[in-house]
Each structure stands twice: as structure tokens, then as C-alpha cells.
Design a protein around this motif. Structure first.
Motif, PDB file in Angstrom:
ATOM      1  N   ILE A  44      23.577  -2.552  21.188  1.00 37.05           N
ATOM      2  CA  ILE A  44      23.610  -2.988  22.596  1.00 37.05           C
ATOM      3  C   ILE A  44      22.738  -4.243  22.761  1.00 37.05           C
ATOM      4  O   ILE A  44      23.126  -5.217  23.412  1.00 37.05           O
ATOM      5  CB  ILE A  44      23.123  -1.847  23.525  1.00 37.05           C
ATOM      6  N   HIS A  45      21.548  -4.225  22.105  1.00 34.90           N
ATOM      7  CA  HIS A  45      20.629  -5.360  22.143  1.00 34.90           C
ATOM      8  C   HIS A  45      21.302  -6.613  21.568  1.00 34.90           C
ATOM      9  O   HIS A  45      21.138  -7.720  22.072  1.00 34.90           O
ATOM     10  CB  HIS A  45      19.404  -4.963  21.317  1.00 34.90           C
ATOM     11  N   LEU A  46      22.110  -6.383  20.517  1.00 37.71           N
ATOM     12  CA  LEU A  46      22.831  -7.490  19.878  1.00 37.71           C
ATOM     13  C   LEU A  46      23.795  -8.155  20.869  1.00 37.71           C
ATOM     14  O   LEU A  46      23.838  -9.389  20.967  1.00 37.71           O
ATOM     15  CB  LEU A  46      23.591  -6.932  18.668  1.00 37.71           C
ATOM     16  N   ILE A 173      12.490 -17.768   9.517  1.00 38.65           N
ATOM     17  CA  ILE A 173      12.899 -17.219   8.217  1.00 38.65           C
ATOM     18  C   ILE A 173      12.623 -15.706   8.188  1.00 38.65           C
ATOM     19  O   ILE A 173      13.446 -14.917   7.716  1.00 38.65           O
ATOM     20  CB  ILE A 173      12.179 -17.965   7.060  1.00 38.65           C
ATOM     21  N   PHE A 174      11.466 -15.310   8.743  1.00 35.24           N
ATOM     22  CA  PHE A 174      11.120 -13.878   8.806  1.00 35.24           C
ATOM     23  C   PHE A 174      12.204 -13.103   9.565  1.00 35.24           C
ATOM     24  O   PHE A 174      12.712 -12.082   9.091  1.00 35.24           O
ATOM     25  CB  PHE A 174       9.743 -13.728   9.473  1.00 35.24           C
ATOM     26  N   TYR A 175      12.605 -13.606  10.747  1.00 36.77           N
ATOM     27  CA  TYR A 175      13.640 -12.935  11.545  1.00 36.77           C
ATOM     28  C   TYR A 175      14.956 -12.843  10.769  1.00 36.77           C
ATOM     29  O   TYR A 175      15.611 -11.813  10.749  1.00 36.77           O
ATOM     30  CB  TYR A 175      13.890 -13.679  12.867  1.00 36.77           C
ATOM     31  N   THR A 176      15.344 -13.961  10.126  1.00 42.04           N
ATOM     32  CA  THR A 176      16.629 -13.980   9.407  1.00 42.04           C
ATOM     33  C   THR A 176      16.623 -12.920   8.301  1.00 42.04           C
ATOM     34  O   THR A 176      17.569 -12.125   8.182  1.00 42.04           O
ATOM     35  CB  THR A 176      16.876 -15.368   8.777  1.00 42.04           C
ATOM     36  N   GLY A 222      25.963 -11.374  14.163  1.00 41.98           N
ATOM     37  CA  GLY A 222      25.440 -11.540  15.525  1.00 41.98           C
ATOM     38  C   GLY A 222      23.977 -11.913  15.567  1.00 41.98           C
ATOM     39  O   GLY A 222      23.600 -12.915  16.185  1.00 41.98           O
ATOM     40  N   ASN A 223      23.144 -11.136  14.902  1.00 43.03           N
ATOM     41  CA  ASN A 223      21.693 -11.335  15.026  1.00 43.03           C
ATOM     42  C   ASN A 223      21.116 -12.365  14.062  1.00 43.03           C
ATOM     43  O   ASN A 223      20.316 -13.205  14.455  1.00 43.03           O
ATOM     44  CB  ASN A 223      20.959 -10.010  14.783  1.00 43.03           C
TER      45      ASN A 223
END
Ligand code: HEM
Length: 236
Positions: A44-46, A173-176, A222-223
Motif C-alpha cells: 500500500i505504501h508503494l 544507494i542505501f535505499y536502493t 516501484g520502490n
């Protein structure tokens, strides 16, 4: 002469096998259900996050809606706070179940074999720990605006905060990388959950793999693309 009934001391020692198996099953179900709640939240957050492609107005509007959903039927932010409590409880139960099941399986395999934990279980533990660290970093970064948050953090400016934070190469980069791990964790998690809930036939295994694959692809596409798009300047 009648003999007095003998009072036997309560039996101690190993728990009978059926009750041990029942305990194991309860933890497995708890793990599957709480993981399911988080997986649903992530999906849902996505969909909410995809509003980033529509610009600041749409994204900030979504963040604002999250705080006001249910109002005036319920007070401001109460749905959001209820969701936070549910997520926190699910996270605590999920981690506790993981620790209990891990220790039970180690004990069952014996001390000698303990070093050779199955690859999937070790992988789930490592990715799970990294995702838990991410959640703390993420909430500080984009919700609270403390610690790792960018210097430009402003309450209520979700879009600007996101862009300011993920424009920092190390954070982007951390998020990816974490999004790829989230996808992998969910992929294995969905397959294991189907198995733990008793759907072990060939057909159900295939269904589990298709659902797991769709969830993983959705998260990566998506993210994981969002931090990359911010890093290369497509979202600014
Ligand atoms: C690139 C991917 C992601 C982006 C861009 C993103 C973006 C955001 C933003 C902007 C907020 C703050 C919303 C606000 O306060 O108005 C937020 C909150 C949050 N996100 Fe994410 N998120 C991502 C992935 C994830 C993932 C994978 C998880 C879970 C594993 C997650 C869990 C949370 C949680 C728990 C909150 C706090 C909600 C609250 O208490 O208000 N996010 N996210």
C-alpha cells in the motif's frame, strides 16, 4: 486393609512431542500473519510512493491525507496512530517468532550442526536485521526528521524531505540496496508462509511462487526506482 492413594509428583522432563509441535506451529503462524501485515503495508505504501512521479503537490497531498484519513468521524491522525501501533506490534511479534523458531531449530539440529544453519534461514535472518535497521533509519529520516535526516527537513513537506534526503549519494544507494533486500526477503517470506500454513501441495507451491514473484517485482520496479530516479536527477 485399603491402601491410601499414592500422590504422584507432577511429571517433569521433556514436553510431550504433540504440545511441542503445537507451540512450533503457533509461532510459525504468528510469523506468517505478522509478516503478511507488513507485506500488505509495504504494497500500500508503494502505491502511495508512486505519487512522487506526479510532483510535490500530489505527494504532499498523499502525506496529508494519511494524517487526516477518517476525520471528522475520528480525531486527527487517529487512523495513522492505530496503524503505527499495529505495525509496531506486528514487528515485535515477527522478530520474537523468528528468534524463537531459530533457537528451536538449532536445538533440534543439535549443537554440533548448529554452525551449518540452512542457507535460506540464514539469509532471512541477515536481510531481516538489515530491514529492521532500515525501518529505524527511515522513520528518523522522513517522519521524525532527526539523526540521519537531511539538514533541510521540514515537517509537512514530504516531497522536499524525500528529495533532499535521497539526493545524498550514500542515502540513495542505501535505499536502493535495501529495496532489493526487501523484495528478496518478501519473496522467500511469501513462499515460507504458504508452506508454514500447510499449503504444501505442488499446485499451492506454484501459486506461492507466482504471488511472491509479483510482490518482489512490484517492490523493485516501484520502490527501488525512486531513489535511483532522485540520484540521477529525474525527480528533483
Ligand atoms: C523507496 C522506497 C520508500 C519511500 C520513497 C518511502 C517514503 C516514505 C515517506 C516519505 C514517509 C514519511 C511519510 C510522512 O511522514 O508523511 C515514509 C514513512 C514510513 N515508511 Fe516508507 N518509503 C519507502 C519504503 C518503505 C519500506 C520498504 C518500508 C517498510 C519496510 C517503509 C516503512 C515506512 C514506515 C513504517 C513509515 C512511518 C509511517 C509513520 O509512522 O508515519 N517504507 N516512507
Amino acid at each position: 486393609m485399603t491402601s491410601a492413594p499414592t500422590l504422584r509428583p507432577p511429571r517433569c522432563g521433556p514436553v510431550p512431542a504433540p504440545s511441542r509441535e503445537m507451540g512450533l506451529w503457533v509461532w510459525k503462524v504468528a510469523m506468517a500473519l505478522t509478516g503478511g501485515v507488513w507485506a500488505l503495508f509495504v504494497l500500500i505504501h508503494l502505491f502511495g510512493n508512486l505519487k512522487v512521479y506526479l510532483g510535490a503537490h500530489a505527494y504532499d497531498g498523499y502525506a496529508h491525507w494519511l494524517r487526516e484519513v477518517g476525520y471528522p468521524l475520528v480525531p486527527h491522525q487517529s487512523v495513522l496512530w492505530a496503524l503505527r501501533v499495529v505495525l509496531l506490534v506486528c514487528l515485535v511479534v515477527h522478530i520474537t517468532a523468528a528468534l524463537v523458531l531459530r533457537s528451536k531449530s538449532r536445538r533440534a539440529r543439535g549443537a554440533v550442526k548448529a554452525a551449518a544453519a540452512p542457507t535460506v534461514s540464514r539469509w532471512m535472518t541477515v536481510t531481516g536485521i538489515l530491514i529492521a535497521v532500515f525501518i529505524v533509519v527511515h522513520v528518523l529520516d522522513l517522519t521524525v526528521g532527526a539523526g540521519v535526516a537531511s539538514d533541510h527537513f521540514t515537517q509537512g513537506s514530504a516531497y522536499a524531505n524525500l528529495v533532499a534526503s535521497l539526493s545524498r549519494p550514500w542515502m540513495g544507494i542505501f535505499y536502493t540496496l535495501i529495496m532489493v533486500l526487501v523484495a528478496a526477503h518478501l519473496w522467500h517470506g511469501v513462499v515460507l508462509a504458504f508452506n508454514d500454513l500447510g499449503t504444501t501441495s505442488k499446485r499451492w507451491r506454484a501459486v506461492a511462487k507466482v504471488i511472491a514473484g509479483c510482490v518482489a517485482v512490484a517492490i523493485v520496479l516501484g520502490n527501488a526506482v525512486i531513489p535511483v530516479a532522485i540520484l540521477v536527477g529525474l525527480i528533483r
